[in-house]
Design a protein around this motif. Structure first.
Motif, PDB file in Angstrom:
ATOM      1  N   VAL A  15     -13.678  19.357  94.389  1.00 13.95           N
ATOM      2  CA  VAL A  15     -13.406  20.292  93.311  1.00 13.95           C
ATOM      3  C   VAL A  15     -14.475  20.072  92.249  1.00 13.95           C
ATOM      4  N   GLU A  16     -15.083  21.157  91.812  1.00 10.88           N
ATOM      5  CA  GLU A  16     -16.123  21.047  90.786  1.00 10.88           C
ATOM      6  C   GLU A  16     -15.490  20.604  89.473  1.00 10.88           C
ATOM      7  N   PRO A  17     -16.079  19.626  88.813  1.00  8.49           N
ATOM      8  CA  PRO A  17     -15.483  19.147  87.561  1.00  8.49           C
ATOM      9  C   PRO A  17     -15.546  20.202  86.466  1.00  8.49           C
ATOM     10  N   ALA A  18     -14.620  20.093  85.540  1.00  3.44           N
ATOM     11  CA  ALA A  18     -14.612  21.004  84.398  1.00  3.44           C
ATOM     12  C   ALA A  18     -15.835  20.729  83.527  1.00  3.44           C
ATOM     13  N   LYS A  19     -16.319  21.768  82.871  1.00  2.00           N
ATOM     14  CA  LYS A  19     -17.423  21.621  81.927  1.00  2.00           C
ATOM     15  C   LYS A  19     -16.814  21.274  80.571  1.00  2.00           C
ATOM     16  N   VAL A  20     -17.120  20.082  80.083  1.00  2.00           N
ATOM     17  CA  VAL A  20     -16.548  19.610  78.823  1.00  2.00           C
ATOM     18  C   VAL A  20     -17.672  19.469  77.797  1.00  2.00           C
ATOM     19  N   GLU A  21     -17.437  20.024  76.617  1.00  8.51           N
ATOM     20  CA  GLU A  21     -18.378  19.923  75.508  1.00  8.51           C
ATOM     21  C   GLU A  21     -17.604  19.451  74.288  1.00  8.51           C
ATOM     22  N   ILE A  22     -18.230  18.589  73.501  1.00  6.49           N
ATOM     23  CA  ILE A  22     -17.572  18.054  72.319  1.00  6.49           C
ATOM     24  C   ILE A  22     -18.565  17.996  71.160  1.00  6.49           C
ATOM     25  N   LYS A  41     -11.269   8.415  81.231  1.00  2.85           N
ATOM     26  CA  LYS A  41     -10.968   9.258  82.384  1.00  2.85           C
ATOM     27  C   LYS A  41     -12.201   9.516  83.238  1.00  2.85           C
ATOM     28  N   ARG A  42     -13.325   8.945  82.824  1.00  4.11           N
ATOM     29  CA  ARG A  42     -14.602   9.099  83.530  1.00  4.11           C
ATOM     30  C   ARG A  42     -15.028  10.562  83.643  1.00  4.11           C
ATOM     31  N   VAL A  43     -14.840  11.275  82.537  1.00  4.79           N
ATOM     32  CA  VAL A  43     -15.206  12.684  82.459  1.00  4.79           C
ATOM     33  C   VAL A  43     -16.590  12.778  81.827  1.00  4.79           C
ATOM     34  N   SER A  44     -17.467  13.523  82.460  1.00  7.24           N
ATOM     35  CA  SER A  44     -18.785  13.790  81.878  1.00  7.24           C
ATOM     36  C   SER A  44     -18.644  14.895  80.843  1.00  7.24           C
ATOM     37  N   TYR A  45     -19.385  14.766  79.764  1.00  2.42           N
ATOM     38  CA  TYR A  45     -19.332  15.787  78.732  1.00  2.42           C
ATOM     39  C   TYR A  45     -20.682  15.887  78.035  1.00  2.42           C
ATOM     40  N   SER A  46     -20.900  17.049  77.454  1.00  2.00           N
ATOM     41  CA  SER A  46     -22.080  17.262  76.619  1.00  2.00           C
ATOM     42  C   SER A  46     -21.638  17.064  75.184  1.00  2.00           C
ATOM     43  N   GLU A  47     -22.370  16.239  74.458  1.00  2.00           N
ATOM     44  CA  GLU A  47     -22.031  15.947  73.072  1.00  2.00           C
ATOM     45  C   GLU A  47     -23.044  16.602  72.143  1.00  2.00           C
ATOM     46  N   GLU A  88      -2.353  15.377  72.462  1.00  2.00           N
ATOM     47  CA  GLU A  88      -1.119  16.072  72.833  1.00  2.00           C
ATOM     48  C   GLU A  88      -1.164  16.540  74.285  1.00  2.00           C
ATOM     49  N   LEU A  89      -2.298  17.086  74.711  1.00  2.00           N
ATOM     50  CA  LEU A  89      -2.434  17.508  76.110  1.00  2.00           C
ATOM     51  C   LEU A  89      -2.255  16.319  77.051  1.00  2.00           C
ATOM     52  N   GLU A  90      -2.789  15.167  76.660  1.00  2.00           N
ATOM     53  CA  GLU A  90      -2.637  13.951  77.462  1.00  2.00           C
ATOM     54  C   GLU A  90      -1.169  13.529  77.515  1.00  2.00           C
ATOM     55  N   ALA A  91      -0.496  13.557  76.391  1.00  2.00           N
ATOM     56  CA  ALA A  91       0.918  13.141  76.327  1.00  2.00           C
ATOM     57  C   ALA A  91       1.809  14.065  77.153  1.00  2.00           C
ATOM     58  N   ARG A  92       1.474  15.349  77.199  1.00  2.00           N
ATOM     59  CA  ARG A  92       2.259  16.320  77.976  1.00  2.00           C
ATOM     60  C   ARG A  92       1.922  16.293  79.455  1.00  2.00           C
ATOM     61  N   GLY A  93       0.906  15.524  79.846  1.00  2.00           N
ATOM     62  CA  GLY A  93       0.525  15.447  81.251  1.00  2.00           C
ATOM     63  C   GLY A  93      -0.279  16.636  81.740  1.00  2.00           C
ATOM     64  N   VAL A  94      -0.892  17.353  80.816  1.00  2.00           N
ATOM     65  CA  VAL A  94      -1.631  18.573  81.152  1.00  2.00           C
ATOM     66  C   VAL A  94      -3.135  18.325  81.230  1.00  2.00           C
ATOM     67  N   LEU A  95      -3.612  17.307  80.549  1.00  2.00           N
ATOM     68  CA  LEU A  95      -5.055  17.099  80.400  1.00  2.00           C
ATOM     69  C   LEU A  95      -5.760  16.897  81.735  1.00  2.00           C
ATOM     70  N   ASP A  96      -5.209  16.098  82.629  1.00  2.00           N
ATOM     71  CA  ASP A  96      -5.880  15.849  83.907  1.00  2.00           C
ATOM     72  C   ASP A  96      -6.069  17.130  84.707  1.00  2.00           C
TER      73      ASP A  96
END
Length: 108
Positions: A15-22, A41-47, A88-96
């Motif tokens: 599965v292609e990873p999500a594109k994360v920007e911060i 979570k070992r997520v790659s992101y653009s900062e 909040e997304l992490e606490a709700r179990g939605v972030l992953d």
């Protein structure tokens, strides 16, 4: 020799990873915590650091519809919000699922 069926091939596809920007501030506590969770979570992101960078800050404000809270996080170009929303997304179990770290739930 047995042939692989279509379902076996599909399940083997990555599965292609999500594109994360911060958008962050170098020493902002919320920015550091948000990056820490993504790193855990070992997520790659653009900062994009907005300290003393009016171009990055302007882009952040435009993309976040005027929200000036830092950090501002985007997943697949969708504005998520800041550290509190990420937590909040992490606490709700939605972030992953949002980050595509787990398989999507089947449609009901």
């Amino acid at each position: 020799m047995a042939k692989e069926g279509p379902s076996e091939i599909q399940s083997a596809e990555a599965v292609e990873p999500a594109k994360v920007e911060i958008y962050t501030e170098r020493f902002g506590g919320s920015s550091i915590r948000a990056k820490g969770l993504l790193d855990q979570k070992r997520v790659s992101y653009s900062e994009y650091i907005i300290d003393d960078d009016p171009t990055n800050k302007g882009m952040m404000l435009k993309r976040a519809h005027g929200r000036g809270e830092v950090p501002q996080i985007f997943v697949d170009n969708r504005p998520i919000g800041g550290w509190e929303q990420l937590k909040e997304l992490e606490a709700r179990g939605v972030l992953d699922r949002l980050l595509r770290l787990t398989a999507p739930e089947p449609d009901a």
